[in-house]
Design a protein around this motif. Sequence first.
Motif, PDB file in Angstrom:
ATOM      1  N   GLN A  65     -25.042  -7.630  25.423  1.00 32.60           N
ATOM      2  CA  GLN A  65     -24.782  -7.958  24.018  1.00 32.60           C
ATOM      3  C   GLN A  65     -23.348  -7.586  23.670  1.00 32.60           C
ATOM      4  O   GLN A  65     -22.842  -6.563  24.139  1.00 32.60           O
ATOM      5  CB  GLN A  65     -25.772  -7.179  23.131  1.00 32.60           C
ATOM      6  CG  GLN A  65     -25.787  -7.636  21.686  1.00 32.60           C
ATOM      7  CD  GLN A  65     -26.842  -6.911  20.834  1.00 32.60           C
ATOM      8  OE1 GLN A  65     -27.965  -6.697  21.278  1.00 32.60           O
ATOM      9  NE2 GLN A  65     -26.483  -6.548  19.631  1.00 32.60           N
ATOM     10  N   ARG A 124     -18.889   5.165  10.849  1.00 29.02           N
ATOM     11  CA  ARG A 124     -20.174   4.650  11.362  1.00 29.02           C
ATOM     12  C   ARG A 124     -20.629   5.601  12.460  1.00 29.02           C
ATOM     13  O   ARG A 124     -19.896   5.862  13.396  1.00 29.02           O
ATOM     14  CB  ARG A 124     -20.015   3.232  11.901  1.00 29.02           C
ATOM     15  CG  ARG A 124     -19.592   2.219  10.829  1.00 29.02           C
ATOM     16  CD  ARG A 124     -19.444   0.828  11.452  1.00 29.02           C
ATOM     17  NE  ARG A 124     -18.878  -0.131  10.512  1.00 29.02           N
ATOM     18  CZ  ARG A 124     -19.536  -1.173   9.996  1.00 29.02           C
ATOM     19  NH1 ARG A 124     -20.781  -1.404  10.331  1.00 29.02           N
ATOM     20  NH2 ARG A 124     -18.927  -1.988   9.154  1.00 29.02           N
ATOM     21  N   HIS A 139     -24.519   7.236  16.362  1.00 35.23           N
ATOM     22  CA  HIS A 139     -25.676   6.409  16.698  1.00 35.23           C
ATOM     23  C   HIS A 139     -26.005   6.423  18.194  1.00 35.23           C
ATOM     24  O   HIS A 139     -25.114   6.528  19.029  1.00 35.23           O
ATOM     25  CB  HIS A 139     -25.397   4.948  16.313  1.00 35.23           C
ATOM     26  CG  HIS A 139     -25.163   4.740  14.853  1.00 35.23           C
ATOM     27  ND1 HIS A 139     -24.598   3.602  14.343  1.00 35.23           N
ATOM     28  CD2 HIS A 139     -25.421   5.527  13.781  1.00 35.23           C
ATOM     29  CE1 HIS A 139     -24.519   3.707  13.026  1.00 35.23           C
ATOM     30  NE2 HIS A 139     -25.005   4.858  12.661  1.00 35.23           N
ATOM     31  N   LYS A 187     -21.969   1.755  26.088  1.00 35.81           N
ATOM     32  CA  LYS A 187     -21.133   0.917  25.209  1.00 35.81           C
ATOM     33  C   LYS A 187     -19.687   0.957  25.686  1.00 35.81           C
ATOM     34  O   LYS A 187     -19.149   2.033  25.971  1.00 35.81           O
ATOM     35  CB  LYS A 187     -21.185   1.444  23.765  1.00 35.81           C
ATOM     36  CG  LYS A 187     -22.585   1.457  23.173  1.00 35.81           C
ATOM     37  CD  LYS A 187     -22.667   2.190  21.843  1.00 35.81           C
ATOM     38  CE  LYS A 187     -24.136   2.387  21.468  1.00 35.81           C
ATOM     39  NZ  LYS A 187     -24.313   3.251  20.286  1.00 35.81           N
ATOM     40  N   HIS A 230     -22.659   7.971  19.462  1.00 38.47           N
ATOM     41  CA  HIS A 230     -21.329   7.381  19.284  1.00 38.47           C
ATOM     42  C   HIS A 230     -21.043   7.131  17.799  1.00 38.47           C
ATOM     43  O   HIS A 230     -21.941   6.751  17.035  1.00 38.47           O
ATOM     44  CB  HIS A 230     -21.257   6.030  20.047  1.00 38.47           C
ATOM     45  CG  HIS A 230     -20.064   5.214  19.681  1.00 38.47           C
ATOM     46  ND1 HIS A 230     -20.150   4.037  18.968  1.00 38.47           N
ATOM     47  CD2 HIS A 230     -18.742   5.425  19.909  1.00 38.47           C
ATOM     48  CE1 HIS A 230     -18.941   3.554  18.787  1.00 38.47           C
ATOM     49  NE2 HIS A 230     -18.069   4.361  19.351  1.00 38.47           N
ATOM     50  N   TYR A 235     -17.522  -4.344  20.777  1.00 42.20           N
ATOM     51  CA  TYR A 235     -18.095  -3.589  21.892  1.00 42.20           C
ATOM     52  C   TYR A 235     -19.175  -4.362  22.610  1.00 42.20           C
ATOM     53  O   TYR A 235     -19.858  -5.201  22.041  1.00 42.20           O
ATOM     54  CB  TYR A 235     -18.605  -2.212  21.457  1.00 42.20           C
ATOM     55  CG  TYR A 235     -19.527  -2.157  20.264  1.00 42.20           C
ATOM     56  CD1 TYR A 235     -19.054  -2.389  18.980  1.00 42.20           C
ATOM     57  CD2 TYR A 235     -20.877  -1.842  20.420  1.00 42.20           C
ATOM     58  CE1 TYR A 235     -19.895  -2.304  17.887  1.00 42.20           C
ATOM     59  CE2 TYR A 235     -21.728  -1.753  19.328  1.00 42.20           C
ATOM     60  CZ  TYR A 235     -21.227  -1.994  18.067  1.00 42.20           C
ATOM     61  OH  TYR A 235     -22.054  -1.921  16.967  1.00 42.20           O
ATOM     62  N   TYR A 266     -30.166  -4.536  21.030  1.00 45.80           N
ATOM     63  CA  TYR A 266     -30.458  -3.796  19.799  1.00 45.80           C
ATOM     64  C   TYR A 266     -31.967  -3.610  19.688  1.00 45.80           C
ATOM     65  O   TYR A 266     -32.736  -4.570  19.811  1.00 45.80           O
ATOM     66  CB  TYR A 266     -29.929  -4.608  18.623  1.00 45.80           C
ATOM     67  CG  TYR A 266     -30.189  -4.035  17.260  1.00 45.80           C
ATOM     68  CD1 TYR A 266     -29.834  -2.727  16.955  1.00 45.80           C
ATOM     69  CD2 TYR A 266     -30.750  -4.822  16.251  1.00 45.80           C
ATOM     70  CE1 TYR A 266     -30.035  -2.210  15.680  1.00 45.80           C
ATOM     71  CE2 TYR A 266     -30.951  -4.321  14.981  1.00 45.80           C
ATOM     72  CZ  TYR A 266     -30.601  -3.018  14.691  1.00 45.80           C
ATOM     73  OH  TYR A 266     -30.797  -2.509  13.441  1.00 45.80           O
ATOM     74  N   GLU A 273     -33.568   3.364  17.617  1.00 46.14           N
ATOM     75  CA  GLU A 273     -32.272   3.816  17.101  1.00 46.14           C
ATOM     76  C   GLU A 273     -32.411   5.160  16.373  1.00 46.14           C
ATOM     77  O   GLU A 273     -33.360   5.358  15.625  1.00 46.14           O
ATOM     78  CB  GLU A 273     -31.775   2.754  16.115  1.00 46.14           C
ATOM     79  CG  GLU A 273     -30.319   2.807  15.827  1.00 46.14           C
ATOM     80  CD  GLU A 273     -29.934   1.734  14.812  1.00 46.14           C
ATOM     81  OE1 GLU A 273     -28.804   1.278  14.869  1.00 46.14           O
ATOM     82  OE2 GLU A 273     -30.775   1.365  13.954  1.00 46.14           O
ATOM     83  N   LYS A 312     -28.154   4.786   5.734  1.00 45.70           N
ATOM     84  CA  LYS A 312     -28.810   5.303   6.942  1.00 45.70           C
ATOM     85  C   LYS A 312     -28.014   6.482   7.524  1.00 45.70           C
ATOM     86  O   LYS A 312     -28.583   7.504   7.902  1.00 45.70           O
ATOM     87  CB  LYS A 312     -28.881   4.149   7.956  1.00 45.70           C
ATOM     88  CG  LYS A 312     -29.704   4.401   9.171  1.00 45.70           C
ATOM     89  CD  LYS A 312     -29.775   3.148  10.050  1.00 45.70           C
ATOM     90  CE  LYS A 312     -28.404   2.750  10.576  1.00 45.70           C
ATOM     91  NZ  LYS A 312     -28.452   1.578  11.470  1.00 45.70           N
TER      92      LYS A 312
HETATM   93  C1  LIG Z   1     -26.177  -2.477  15.739  1.00 44.27           C
HETATM   94  C2  LIG Z   1     -26.856  -3.786  15.282  1.00 44.27           C
HETATM   95  C3  LIG Z   1     -27.109  -3.988  13.943  1.00 44.27           C
HETATM   96  N1  LIG Z   1     -27.709  -5.134  13.541  1.00 44.27           N
HETATM   97  C4  LIG Z   1     -27.951  -5.347  12.100  1.00 44.27           C
HETATM   98  C5  LIG Z   1     -28.826  -4.298  11.451  1.00 44.27           C
HETATM   99  C6  LIG Z   1     -28.257  -4.128  10.070  1.00 44.27           C
HETATM  100  O1  LIG Z   1     -28.882  -5.029   9.165  1.00 44.27           O
HETATM  101  C7  LIG Z   1     -26.793  -4.530  10.201  1.00 44.27           C
HETATM  102  C8  LIG Z   1     -25.857  -3.337  10.199  1.00 44.27           C
HETATM  103  O2  LIG Z   1     -26.347  -2.408  11.164  1.00 44.27           O
HETATM  104  P1  LIG Z   1     -25.792  -0.937  11.232  1.00 44.27           P
HETATM  105  O3  LIG Z   1     -25.607  -0.394   9.863  1.00 44.27           O
HETATM  106  O4  LIG Z   1     -26.671  -0.164  12.153  1.00 44.27           O
HETATM  107  O5  LIG Z   1     -24.357  -1.168  11.920  1.00 44.27           O
HETATM  108  P2  LIG Z   1     -23.371  -0.065  12.482  1.00 44.27           P
HETATM  109  O6  LIG Z   1     -23.403   1.127  11.595  1.00 44.27           O
HETATM  110  O7  LIG Z   1     -22.071  -0.708  12.710  1.00 44.27           O
HETATM  111  O8  LIG Z   1     -24.046   0.338  13.872  1.00 44.27           O
HETATM  112  C9  LIG Z   1     -23.262   0.521  15.019  1.00 44.27           C
HETATM  113  O9  LIG Z   1     -22.558   1.740  14.874  1.00 44.27           O
HETATM  114  C10 LIG Z   1     -21.785   2.147  16.002  1.00 44.27           C
HETATM  115  C11 LIG Z   1     -21.184   3.494  15.693  1.00 44.27           C
HETATM  116  C12 LIG Z   1     -22.533   2.096  17.269  1.00 44.27           C
HETATM  117  O10 LIG Z   1     -22.406   2.932  18.163  1.00 44.27           O
HETATM  118  C13 LIG Z   1     -23.379   0.889  17.475  1.00 44.27           C
HETATM  119  O11 LIG Z   1     -24.222   1.024  18.592  1.00 44.27           O
HETATM  120  C14 LIG Z   1     -24.194   0.562  16.243  1.00 44.27           C
HETATM  121  O12 LIG Z   1     -25.197   1.555  16.061  1.00 44.27           O
HETATM  122  O13 LIG Z   1     -26.686  -5.238  11.433  1.00 44.27           O
HETATM  123  C15 LIG Z   1     -28.088  -6.096  14.445  1.00 44.27           C
HETATM  124  O14 LIG Z   1     -28.656  -7.167  14.061  1.00 44.27           O
HETATM  125  N2  LIG Z   1     -27.836  -5.917  15.777  1.00 44.27           N
HETATM  126  C16 LIG Z   1     -27.226  -4.778  16.233  1.00 44.27           C
HETATM  127  O15 LIG Z   1     -27.003  -4.639  17.478  1.00 44.27           O
END
Ligand SMILES: Cc1cn([C@H]2C[C@H](O)[C@@H](COP(=O)(O)OP(=O)(O)O[C@H]3O[C@@H](C)C(=O)[C@@H](O)[C@H]3O)O2)c(=O)[nH]c1=O
Length: 182
Positions: A47, A59, A62, A72, A119, A132, A138, A143, A168
């Motif tokens: 992905q 962010r 996670h 990652k 991370h 990344y 996902y 998570e 979150k």
């Molecule tokens: C991470 C992810 C989120 N989403 C969706 C869920 C949510 O509605 C929206 C935003 O998600 P998040 O708020 O979790 O996004 P974000 O805070 O940017 O999450 C990311 O942060 C960094 C630090 C990491 O290390 C990543 O692995 C991932 O956890 O996107 C996906 O559809 N696929 C994905 O792979």
Amino acid sequence: MQIRKLAIPNVILIEPRVFGDDRGFFFESYNARAFELATGLAVDFVQDNHSRSMRGVLRGLHYQLPPHAQGKLVRVVQGEVFDVAVDIRRGSPTFGKWVGATLSADNKCQMWIPPGFAHGFLTVSESAEFLYKTTDYYAPESERCIAWNDPEIGIQWPIATAPLLSAKDAEGVVLRNAEVFP
Ligand SMILES: Cc1cn([C@H]2C[C@H](O)[C@@H](COP(=O)(O)OP(=O)(O)O[C@H]3O[C@@H](C)C(=O)[C@@H](O)[C@H]3O)O2)c(=O)[nH]c1=O
């Protein structure tokens, strides 16, 4: 491509070889063979993700638990972030320790964050676009989020004021109470 080992073995900073000319620049942003040579790992990235954040957005921290743990390979294509990995492998000699590096569109550095690490990153420029690759899909049920400001981890974020967090991430738990890697 230059490989810089960080204070925690297995977390790697990759500095690509950039070819600049009158037109602009070229570099290999991913090469499976070179990556395997650098890490000793034959990973299967499944992905690619892309996010944009404004200054002060943090962010993290996670991770996804097994069986959906993710490695990652992260980089920045616009702006600058301070990127952090925290070792959350129980029994690891560096459990609870963190490493950080500046990733920017200018330095083009990439950080390899293996499975078993939490991370996160802080945007230190006006905005930043973060790209990344991940080694698993996902899986929201797997998570987890550790508090960015867990005092026992003690990350030195380059910020003086409170960062902007998602709802979150504002609920992140301290490592001591978190479900970690066996
Ligand atoms: C991470 C992810 C989120 N989403 C969706 C869920 C949510 O509605 C929206 C935003 O998600 P998040 O708020 O979790 O996004 P974000 O805070 O940017 O999450 C990311 O942060 C960094 C630090 C990491 O290390 C990543 O692995 C991932 O956890 O996107 C996906 O559809 N696929 C994905 O792979």
